[in-house]
Write a protein that holds these residues in place. Structure first.
Motif, PDB file in Angstrom:
ATOM      1  N   CYS A 189      12.996 -92.686 -20.550  1.00  0.00           N
ATOM      2  CA  CYS A 189      12.679 -91.044 -21.294  1.00  0.00           C
ATOM      3  C   CYS A 189      13.605 -90.539 -22.801  1.00  0.00           C
ATOM      4  O   CYS A 189      12.942 -90.340 -23.479  1.00  0.00           O
ATOM      5  CB  CYS A 189      11.633 -90.257 -19.818  1.00  0.00           C
ATOM      6  SG  CYS A 189      10.586 -91.058 -19.388  1.00  0.00           S
ATOM      7  N   ASN A 190      14.816 -90.612 -21.742  1.00  0.00           N
ATOM      8  CA  ASN A 190      15.427 -89.604 -22.853  1.00  0.00           C
ATOM      9  C   ASN A 190      16.923 -90.031 -23.236  1.00  0.00           C
ATOM     10  O   ASN A 190      17.749 -90.225 -23.742  1.00  0.00           O
ATOM     11  CB  ASN A 190      15.828 -88.432 -21.511  1.00  0.00           C
ATOM     12  CG  ASN A 190      14.589 -87.513 -21.529  1.00  0.00           C
ATOM     13  OD1 ASN A 190      14.213 -86.883 -22.411  1.00  0.00           O
ATOM     14  ND2 ASN A 190      15.009 -87.388 -20.278  1.00  0.00           N
ATOM     15  N   PHE A 195      19.861 -82.762 -16.232  1.00  0.00           N
ATOM     16  CA  PHE A 195      18.668 -82.957 -17.054  1.00  0.00           C
ATOM     17  C   PHE A 195      19.780 -81.174 -17.817  1.00  0.00           C
ATOM     18  O   PHE A 195      20.043 -81.481 -19.035  1.00  0.00           O
ATOM     19  CB  PHE A 195      18.012 -82.642 -16.607  1.00  0.00           C
ATOM     20  CG  PHE A 195      17.224 -84.364 -16.406  1.00  0.00           C
ATOM     21  CD1 PHE A 195      16.897 -85.141 -18.043  1.00  0.00           C
ATOM     22  CD2 PHE A 195      17.005 -85.259 -14.860  1.00  0.00           C
ATOM     23  CE1 PHE A 195      16.470 -86.577 -18.390  1.00  0.00           C
ATOM     24  CE2 PHE A 195      16.765 -85.769 -15.349  1.00  0.00           C
ATOM     25  CZ  PHE A 195      16.652 -87.187 -16.086  1.00  0.00           C
ATOM     26  N   CYS A 217      17.742 -93.463 -17.956  1.00  0.00           N
ATOM     27  CA  CYS A 217      16.729 -92.447 -18.412  1.00  0.00           C
ATOM     28  C   CYS A 217      16.626 -93.097 -19.197  1.00  0.00           C
ATOM     29  O   CYS A 217      17.134 -92.986 -20.554  1.00  0.00           O
ATOM     30  CB  CYS A 217      16.702 -90.862 -17.698  1.00  0.00           C
ATOM     31  SG  CYS A 217      15.414 -89.582 -18.623  1.00  0.00           S
ATOM     32  N   TYR A 269      19.233 -81.771 -21.687  1.00  0.00           N
ATOM     33  CA  TYR A 269      17.396 -82.140 -21.373  1.00  0.00           C
ATOM     34  C   TYR A 269      15.997 -81.774 -20.926  1.00  0.00           C
ATOM     35  O   TYR A 269      16.558 -80.969 -20.032  1.00  0.00           O
ATOM     36  CB  TYR A 269      17.601 -84.017 -21.930  1.00  0.00           C
ATOM     37  CG  TYR A 269      18.216 -85.567 -22.602  1.00  0.00           C
ATOM     38  CD1 TYR A 269      17.261 -85.707 -23.485  1.00  0.00           C
ATOM     39  CD2 TYR A 269      19.699 -85.324 -22.385  1.00  0.00           C
ATOM     40  CE1 TYR A 269      18.022 -85.792 -24.387  1.00  0.00           C
ATOM     41  CE2 TYR A 269      20.464 -85.767 -23.065  1.00  0.00           C
ATOM     42  CZ  TYR A 269      19.695 -86.283 -24.432  1.00  0.00           C
ATOM     43  OH  TYR A 269      20.218 -87.115 -25.145  1.00  0.00           O
ATOM     44  N   ARG A 270      14.968 -82.193 -20.957  1.00  0.00           N
ATOM     45  CA  ARG A 270      14.042 -82.193 -19.929  1.00  0.00           C
ATOM     46  C   ARG A 270      13.800 -83.473 -18.965  1.00  0.00           C
ATOM     47  O   ARG A 270      13.448 -84.567 -20.035  1.00  0.00           O
ATOM     48  CB  ARG A 270      12.774 -81.164 -20.169  1.00  0.00           C
ATOM     49  CG  ARG A 270      13.576 -79.858 -21.003  1.00  0.00           C
ATOM     50  CD  ARG A 270      12.087 -79.227 -21.405  1.00  0.00           C
ATOM     51  NE  ARG A 270      11.417 -78.609 -20.443  1.00  0.00           N
ATOM     52  CZ  ARG A 270      10.716 -77.680 -19.606  1.00  0.00           C
ATOM     53  NH1 ARG A 270      10.685 -76.988 -20.949  1.00  0.00           N
ATOM     54  NH2 ARG A 270       9.950 -77.769 -19.266  1.00  0.00           N
ATOM     55  N   LYS A 304      10.911 -86.247 -17.872  1.00  0.00           N
ATOM     56  CA  LYS A 304       9.272 -86.132 -17.826  1.00  0.00           C
ATOM     57  C   LYS A 304       8.576 -87.115 -17.313  1.00  0.00           C
ATOM     58  O   LYS A 304       7.984 -86.199 -16.531  1.00  0.00           O
ATOM     59  CB  LYS A 304       9.853 -87.271 -19.448  1.00  0.00           C
ATOM     60  CG  LYS A 304      10.353 -86.717 -20.406  1.00  0.00           C
ATOM     61  CD  LYS A 304      10.205 -87.402 -21.709  1.00  0.00           C
ATOM     62  CE  LYS A 304      11.514 -86.050 -23.148  1.00  0.00           C
ATOM     63  NZ  LYS A 304      11.126 -86.994 -24.120  1.00  0.00           N
ATOM     64  N   ILE A 352      19.500 -91.635 -21.955  1.00  0.00           N
ATOM     65  CA  ILE A 352      20.224 -90.912 -21.175  1.00  0.00           C
ATOM     66  C   ILE A 352      21.358 -92.017 -20.246  1.00  0.00           C
ATOM     67  O   ILE A 352      20.573 -92.419 -19.504  1.00  0.00           O
ATOM     68  CB  ILE A 352      20.305 -90.112 -20.146  1.00  0.00           C
ATOM     69  CG1 ILE A 352      19.788 -88.803 -20.783  1.00  0.00           C
ATOM     70  CG2 ILE A 352      21.538 -89.454 -19.599  1.00  0.00           C
ATOM     71  CD1 ILE A 352      18.895 -87.707 -19.505  1.00  0.00           C
TER      72      ILE A 352
END
Length: 69
Positions: free
Chosen positions: A6-7, A36, A4, A41-42, A44, A9
């Motif tokens: 965006c985060n 997540f 991921c 995390y969330r 995105k 991960i």
């Protein structure tokens, strides 16, 4: 490897989260959303979901093999 972007991960984080969730007697194969949440995390953009699913299913199989089921 980063799964991921965006985060930020990694596959190792996803594998560990999947293992912890799969080893829960009340859990099944976790969804990307569950991964997540477990990691704090969330999602995105959601572009990583396909890769997360592949990693989670591979780890779930490994947990199953390790437990002898």
């Amino acid at each position: 490897m980063i799964i991921c972007h965006c985060n930020v991960i990694t596959d190792k984080q996803i594998k560990q989260a999947a293992r912890e969730l799969c080893e829960n007697p009340e859990g099944g194969v976790p969804t990307p959303g569950a991964i997540f949440r477990h990691l704090g995390y969330r999602p995105k953009c959601g572009g990583c979901f396909k890769s997360i699913i592949e990693v989670v299913y591979a780890e779930a199989e490994q947990v199953k093999d390790d437990s002898g089921q």
